[in-house]
Design an enzyme around this catalytic site. Structure first.
Site, short mmCIF file in Angstrom:
data_model
loop_
_atom_site.label_atom_id
_atom_site.label_comp_id
_atom_site.label_asym_id
_atom_site.label_seq_id
_atom_site.Cartn_x
_atom_site.Cartn_y
_atom_site.Cartn_z
N ASP A 32 -53.62 -67.19 90.74
CA ASP A 32 -54.84 -66.79 90.03
C ASP A 32 -54.62 -65.41 89.42
O ASP A 32 -54.34 -64.45 90.15
CB ASP A 32 -56.01 -66.77 91.01
CG ASP A 32 -57.35 -66.53 90.33
OD1 ASP A 32 -57.39 -66.55 89.08
OD2 ASP A 32 -58.34 -66.32 91.05
N ASP A 126 -56.69 -69.33 83.77
CA ASP A 126 -55.95 -68.33 84.53
C ASP A 126 -55.67 -68.74 85.97
O ASP A 126 -55.28 -67.92 86.79
CB ASP A 126 -56.73 -67.02 84.55
CG ASP A 126 -58.10 -67.16 85.20
OD1 ASP A 126 -58.68 -68.24 85.10
OD2 ASP A 126 -58.58 -66.18 85.80
N GLU A 127 -55.82 -70.02 86.29
CA GLU A 127 -55.76 -70.43 87.69
C GLU A 127 -55.15 -71.82 87.79
O GLU A 127 -55.46 -72.71 86.99
CB GLU A 127 -57.18 -70.42 88.26
CG GLU A 127 -57.29 -70.77 89.71
CD GLU A 127 -58.75 -70.81 90.15
OE1 GLU A 127 -58.99 -70.78 91.37
OE2 GLU A 127 -59.65 -70.87 89.28
#
Length: 466
Positions: A32, A126-127
């Site tokens: 993350d 983003d993860e």
């Protein structure tokens, strides 16, 4: 992250007892990026490094999308109204999102993940989860997991300039909790067999699905940690929290999570939901939250190059009653204006006067057909503030104030990339009263000078996002 991508069969994959054999090595990674949007802005704007940065809708109805860690120290958090964020941290730089840049950086990060695993399950820009067992014939040792996580972090920083937190364990649950514990720039690997000891001392709120109301019920019977929840009998948990919900959380408290990392299954819906720290009954505030969620859903929809026909709004009331309202369009869309308008209308169909503890917006009926013409304007109708707004707290934001300004053809927004014929590339710090203030710097330059121009200056133009 609060973004959810649902897949066929996902709902029943966690049961009160493991249906399949649990992993015996820490081969599931959760990665993350730390404060993604704000971190990208600090990376690209040297003058903002080390200072509070808040990204989101800048108008009076705007909502915080991401706050840098410097801003979080003042209590600013995602989904907070921008009005409250400005009151808590007035010295912050308030910027409109640059979604084209975030998508480009996300593509770089996902490519890096793919170098380390053939199974990467993105959750948002983003993860992602990674299954590192797919690239090894032998079980993954704790030392090997640590080394792989370290190399991922180093590669992401080298390529993007961003820090990323990585957790590893024998399940998605353990990996996700591990990645959250040492943010920012964290690395935590839970050795095989140590899951119970790892989870036991943590607050019960670390378990996904334990919001304030559930936590209060548990606290009333003396359950404050995950270990104390696991010590209850399954029937006690079911009686206390409801049959399905109680057994589900009880299983997670034991670390029983056999969900697979799946990279190639077709998504059936994309959604975003938030559980509030305190129940909300104010219709205006709920409308603001729903608008922001609609924008985040469309952002994730576009990240997966998808469109959808059915828009839904999920509302969980104070008494845990969960209501869903949905509407189906005649054709798929990824137009944020359409989704936002329909989500607001669906919200009005629910009586929220008693208070709302959770709200969500989702899109289903997905297809890979995309309205490409909408990408011509990456702002896509999102509220990013208008003329007269000046970013606060950023050095040099004060613009000269004059009357009778010339009309501007460009709605300059704080954070926007621009280029000046004489001074080169920079970004908008603020605008208003016919003037725009620009700081001339880029990711690869030192902190740059600030200059102000009439907003119709023929030498100043919007720039291609870097």
């Amino acid at each position: 992250m609060d973004g959810i991508v649902s897949w066929p069969g996902e709902e029943s994959s966690i049961t009160s007892r493991p249906a399949r054999r649990l992993r015996t090595s820490p081969s599931v990674l959760h990665a993350d990026v730390d404060a993604f949007y704000a971190a990208v802005e600090q990376r690209d704007k040297p003058s903002l490094r080390g200072h509070p940065v808040i990204v989101g809708g800048l108008g009076p109805r705007g909502v915080v999308a991401t706050a840098s860690y410097e801003a979080r120290r003042y209590g600013v958090r995602s989904a907070m109204s921008m009005v409250e964020a400005r009151a808590r941290c007035p010295q912050a730089a308030f910027l409109a999102p640059r979604f084209a840049v975030y998508r480009a950086v996300s593509a770089q990060i996902m490519d890096i993940f793919a170098e380390f695993s053939a199974l990467v399950e993105p959750l948002s820009l983003d993860e992602a989860y990674l299954d590192i067992a797919t690239s090894a014939h032998e079980p993954i040792s704790t030392e090997a997991a640590v080394e792989i996580a370290r190399r991922i972090k180093e590669k992401v920083r080298a390529v993007t300039g961003l820090s990323i937190s990585v957790g590893a364990g024998n399940s998605k649950l353990v990996a996700k909790i591990a990645s959250d514990l040492d943010k920012p720039d964290g690395l935590r690997v839970v050795p095989a067999g140590a899951e119970a000891d790892f989870l036991a001392p943590l607050p019960v709120t670390r378990i996904p699905g334990v919001g304030p109301a559930t936590a209060a019920r548990l606290h009333n019977v003396g359950v404050h940690t995950i270990g104390e929840l696991a010590a209850l009998s399954e029937e006690e948990a079911a009686n206390l929290l409801g049959r399905a919900h109680g057994r589900h959380l009880w299983a997670l408290a034991h670390g029983w999570d056999d969900r697979a990392v799946c990279a190639d299954r077709a998504a059936k819906s994309v959604s975003v939901e938030d559980t509030f720290d305190q129940d909300i009954a104010d219709p205006g505030r709920l409308r603001i939250v729903v608008r922001a969620m609609a924008e985040r859903v469309v952002e994730r929809l576009r990240a997966h190059t998808l469109s959808g026909r059915t828009i839904s709004v999920k509302v969980r009331l104070t008494d845990f009653t969960t209501l869903t309202r949905s509407a189906t369009l005649p054709a798929p869309t990824d137009d944020v204006r359409v989704v936002r308008r329909l989500a607001e209308r669906l919200l009005t169909e629910v009586d929220t006067s008693s208070g709302v503890r959770l709200i969500g917006v989702g899109i289903s009926g997905l297809t890979d057909w995309v309205q490409l013409n909408l990408f011509a304007d990456d702002r896509g109708g999102r509220p990013t503030g208008g003329a007269g707004e000046v970013s606060t707290g950023t050095p040099g934001t004060a613009s000269p104030m004059h009357t009778d300004p010339p009309a501007s053809a460009v709605p300059w927004t704080p954070g926007q990339d621009v280029v000046h014929r004489r001074y080169g590339p920079g970004w908008v710090q603020g605008s208003g009263r016919g003037w725009v203030t620009v700081r001339f710097e880029t990711r690869d330059t030192p902190v740059g000078p600030v200059r102000s121009f009439r907003d119709a200056d023929p030498e100043l133009h919007p720039a291609e996002s870097p």
